[in-house]
Design a protein around this motif. Structure first.
Motif, PDB file in Angstrom:
ATOM      1  N   PHE A 170      30.169  50.283  30.215  1.00 25.17           N
ATOM      2  CA  PHE A 170      30.764  48.946  30.186  1.00 25.17           C
ATOM      3  C   PHE A 170      32.213  49.003  30.656  1.00 25.17           C
ATOM      4  O   PHE A 170      32.655  48.166  31.432  1.00 25.17           O
ATOM      5  CB  PHE A 170      30.687  48.358  28.781  1.00 25.17           C
ATOM      6  N   ARG A 171      32.947  50.016  30.215  1.00 19.46           N
ATOM      7  CA  ARG A 171      34.344  50.193  30.632  1.00 19.46           C
ATOM      8  C   ARG A 171      34.415  50.401  32.152  1.00 19.46           C
ATOM      9  O   ARG A 171      35.283  49.848  32.820  1.00 19.46           O
ATOM     10  CB  ARG A 171      34.973  51.378  29.887  1.00 19.46           C
ATOM     11  N   THR A 172      33.483  51.180  32.716  1.00 19.78           N
ATOM     12  CA  THR A 172      33.431  51.389  34.170  1.00 19.78           C
ATOM     13  C   THR A 172      33.211  50.063  34.888  1.00 19.78           C
ATOM     14  O   THR A 172      33.900  49.753  35.862  1.00 19.78           O
ATOM     15  CB  THR A 172      32.302  52.385  34.528  1.00 19.78           C
ATOM     16  N   LEU A 173      32.275  49.278  34.403  1.00 24.09           N
ATOM     17  CA  LEU A 173      31.982  47.974  34.999  1.00 24.09           C
ATOM     18  C   LEU A 173      33.203  47.066  34.913  1.00 24.09           C
ATOM     19  O   LEU A 173      33.605  46.431  35.892  1.00 24.09           O
ATOM     20  CB  LEU A 173      30.794  47.357  34.267  1.00 24.09           C
ATOM     21  N   TYR A 174      33.818  47.036  33.753  1.00 30.48           N
ATOM     22  CA  TYR A 174      35.007  46.217  33.515  1.00 30.48           C
ATOM     23  C   TYR A 174      36.144  46.616  34.449  1.00 30.48           C
ATOM     24  O   TYR A 174      36.737  45.763  35.118  1.00 30.48           O
ATOM     25  CB  TYR A 174      35.422  46.370  32.048  1.00 30.48           C
ATOM     26  N   MET A 175      36.432  47.898  34.515  1.00 33.53           N
ATOM     27  CA  MET A 175      37.539  48.373  35.349  1.00 33.53           C
ATOM     28  C   MET A 175      37.268  48.129  36.831  1.00 33.53           C
ATOM     29  O   MET A 175      38.194  47.853  37.597  1.00 33.53           O
ATOM     30  CB  MET A 175      37.791  49.868  35.106  1.00 33.53           C
ATOM     31  N   HIS A 176      36.025  48.219  37.223  1.00 36.29           N
ATOM     32  CA  HIS A 176      35.683  48.017  38.625  1.00 36.29           C
ATOM     33  C   HIS A 176      35.886  46.558  39.047  1.00 36.29           C
ATOM     34  O   HIS A 176      36.394  46.285  40.131  1.00 36.29           O
ATOM     35  CB  HIS A 176      34.229  48.423  38.883  1.00 36.29           C
ATOM     36  N   TYR A 177      35.523  45.629  38.207  1.00 41.20           N
ATOM     37  CA  TYR A 177      35.547  44.209  38.570  1.00 41.20           C
ATOM     38  C   TYR A 177      36.792  43.458  38.139  1.00 41.20           C
ATOM     39  O   TYR A 177      37.101  42.401  38.690  1.00 41.20           O
ATOM     40  CB  TYR A 177      34.323  43.494  37.990  1.00 41.20           C
ATOM     41  N   TYR A 178      37.516  43.931  37.143  1.00 40.27           N
ATOM     42  CA  TYR A 178      38.564  43.118  36.525  1.00 40.27           C
ATOM     43  C   TYR A 178      39.568  42.539  37.528  1.00 40.27           C
ATOM     44  O   TYR A 178      39.796  41.326  37.551  1.00 40.27           O
ATOM     45  CB  TYR A 178      39.316  43.890  35.431  1.00 40.27           C
ATOM     46  N   ASP A 179      40.195  43.379  38.343  1.00 38.51           N
ATOM     47  CA  ASP A 179      41.257  42.897  39.243  1.00 38.51           C
ATOM     48  C   ASP A 179      40.747  41.819  40.193  1.00 38.51           C
ATOM     49  O   ASP A 179      41.399  40.793  40.382  1.00 38.51           O
ATOM     50  CB  ASP A 179      41.862  44.047  40.050  1.00 38.51           C
ATOM     51  N   ARG A 180      39.584  42.059  40.793  1.00 34.62           N
ATOM     52  CA  ARG A 180      39.054  41.084  41.747  1.00 34.62           C
ATOM     53  C   ARG A 180      38.672  39.783  41.062  1.00 34.62           C
ATOM     54  O   ARG A 180      38.915  38.700  41.587  1.00 34.62           O
ATOM     55  CB  ARG A 180      37.855  41.667  42.487  1.00 34.62           C
ATOM     56  N   LEU A 181      38.083  39.864  39.880  1.00 34.39           N
ATOM     57  CA  LEU A 181      37.696  38.650  39.165  1.00 34.39           C
ATOM     58  C   LEU A 181      38.926  37.889  38.685  1.00 34.39           C
ATOM     59  O   LEU A 181      38.951  36.653  38.709  1.00 34.39           O
ATOM     60  CB  LEU A 181      36.781  38.998  37.997  1.00 34.39           C
ATOM     61  N   PHE A 182      39.956  38.621  38.283  1.00 34.51           N
ATOM     62  CA  PHE A 182      41.196  37.972  37.868  1.00 34.51           C
ATOM     63  C   PHE A 182      41.804  37.201  39.049  1.00 34.51           C
ATOM     64  O   PHE A 182      42.209  36.042  38.905  1.00 34.51           O
ATOM     65  CB  PHE A 182      42.191  39.011  37.333  1.00 34.51           C
ATOM     66  N   GLN A 183      41.849  37.838  40.224  1.00 32.78           N
ATOM     67  CA  GLN A 183      42.394  37.164  41.408  1.00 32.78           C
ATOM     68  C   GLN A 183      41.544  35.955  41.791  1.00 32.78           C
ATOM     69  O   GLN A 183      42.065  34.920  42.203  1.00 32.78           O
ATOM     70  CB  GLN A 183      42.490  38.146  42.588  1.00 32.78           C
ATOM     71  N   PHE A 184      40.241  36.085  41.656  1.00 29.77           N
ATOM     72  CA  PHE A 184      39.331  34.978  41.943  1.00 29.77           C
ATOM     73  C   PHE A 184      39.618  33.811  40.996  1.00 29.77           C
ATOM     74  O   PHE A 184      39.738  32.666  41.428  1.00 29.77           O
ATOM     75  CB  PHE A 184      37.885  35.471  41.809  1.00 29.77           C
ATOM     76  N   ALA A 185      39.777  34.095  39.716  1.00 28.15           N
ATOM     77  CA  ALA A 185      40.090  33.050  38.741  1.00 28.15           C
ATOM     78  C   ALA A 185      41.450  32.415  39.038  1.00 28.15           C
ATOM     79  O   ALA A 185      41.621  31.201  38.901  1.00 28.15           O
ATOM     80  CB  ALA A 185      40.065  33.628  37.320  1.00 28.15           C
ATOM     81  N   MET A 186      42.411  33.226  39.475  1.00 30.48           N
ATOM     82  CA  MET A 186      43.748  32.704  39.805  1.00 30.48           C
ATOM     83  C   MET A 186      43.683  31.684  40.939  1.00 30.48           C
ATOM     84  O   MET A 186      44.468  30.736  40.967  1.00 30.48           O
ATOM     85  CB  MET A 186      44.690  33.848  40.189  1.00 30.48           C
ATOM     86  N   MET A 187      42.751  31.866  41.869  1.00 27.86           N
ATOM     87  CA  MET A 187      42.624  30.893  42.964  1.00 27.86           C
ATOM     88  C   MET A 187      42.245  29.517  42.428  1.00 27.86           C
ATOM     89  O   MET A 187      42.645  28.502  42.975  1.00 27.86           O
ATOM     90  CB  MET A 187      41.602  31.366  43.991  1.00 27.86           C
TER      91      MET A 187
END
Length: 189
Positions: free
Chosen positions: A25-42
């Motif tokens: 789960f931590r691997t999945l989280y770390m892999h996606y977090y930055d991109r999903l955060f930037q997507f949400a920021m848009m």
């Protein structure tokens, strides 16, 4: 992780997460977090609200982890979950959309040989960034999903709940605007 590539063994990681493996789960989280955060920021233009949406999506993934293996295509699924979370926040009035556009970094590598070449490159880079920033919101989101997150047109359509032809049309519009913005630089070559 700031890697736009997908996890090579994503199905295996999802299987491990569904079995309760917190390291997976931590691997999945770390892999996606930055991109999903930037997507949400848009969508939200608010760091705290974007963090909340991403955290909520991952919390729900962990809470309902036993259903992960039944998701046929995880990549568009998680983007759609973020999109829906953002839309819920916007509908709730928790934050309001603002017109300012965050800067985007383009991954362009051009070797510069002279100070004039470097100046031209910087001006070209700035023109491309401004062209992307000036795109209509939906067009900009779709373009960034295709280019930065390397999502297929079908995956983008699924994530945003639009038709594939809409995605293709928006990408063509984005490319035309960028081409128009760089045209003066091409004339000088």
């Amino acid at each position: 992780m700031n890697n736009p590539q997908r996890i090579s063994n994503e199905q295996e990681i999802l299987k491990l997460v569904s079995e309760g493996n917190s390291d997976a789960f931590r691997t999945l989280y770390m892999h996606y977090y930055d991109r999903l955060f930037q997507f949400a920021m848009m969508f939200l233009r608010s760091e705290p609200a974007s963090e909340d949406v991403v955290e909520d999506v991952f919390y729900n993934l962990w809470k309902d982890r036993h259903t992960l293996t039944s998701i046929p295509n995880f990549h568009p699924y998680i983007y759609q979950a973020i999109r829906n979370g953002c839309l819920n926040i916007l509908k709730s009035g928790y934050i309001s959309k603002r017109g300012d556009i965050p800067e985007t970094e383009l991954q362009v590598s051009i070797s510069t040989h002279t100070p004039l070449d470097e100046l031209s490159y910087k001006e070209l880079h700035k023109a491309v960034k401004q062209a992307i920033a000036s795109l209509p919101e939906r067009c900009r989101i779709i373009f960034k999903m295709a280019k930065e997150d390397e999502m297929s047109h079908r995956e983008i359509a699924e994530a945003l709940d639009v038709k594939v032809c809409t995605v293709e049309r928006q990408i063509l519009i984005a490319k035309a605007k960028i081409k128009e913005a760089i045209q003066p630089f091409l004339e000088n070559i």
